[in-house]
Design a protein around this motif. Sequence first.
Motif: not given
Length: 158
Positions: A3-5, A7-12
């Motif tokens: 989930t954290a990965l 979220i980070v990819l979605a933000l990028l």
Amino acid sequence: MDTALFIVLALLVYIYLVFPFLLAMLSLLPAARAAGGQPPRLAVLIPAHDEGARIQGKLRNTLDCDYPADCLEILVGADGCTDDTEAAVRELNDSRVRVVGERERVGKTRIMNRLASEAKADVLVLTDADVWVAPDALRRIAAWFAAGAKPRAQWRMG
């Protein structure tokens, strides 16, 4: 962890792809909204404390902007100046430029409020005496309001 990965990819993706795309689309709006009609009246507000050495250059820079002369007023707020700021403004002898003076220093916020209350325009543009503007800056600012400039709301800073 997955989930954290995600979220980070979605933000990028948002930061590097979606947001620039949205900005590009928004940049097309002013040209479409400015089509036809009279441009809104603009008041450029310039607070000044002992700016005698550079105020004429700033005023010439602003007056040289590509904006209809009959839709532009420039108000210079002389905030307790001890130099020749007010005289330098009056020396230009341009009907679009007015100086509003305070004998004692009242501060930038109060002088800007005074300038805003004396402006007779639909749109207020706030700038400093040491900030130069591009020739098309006022036209680009006004384009956002050209579709139907409404009287500005009463407001106070600070």
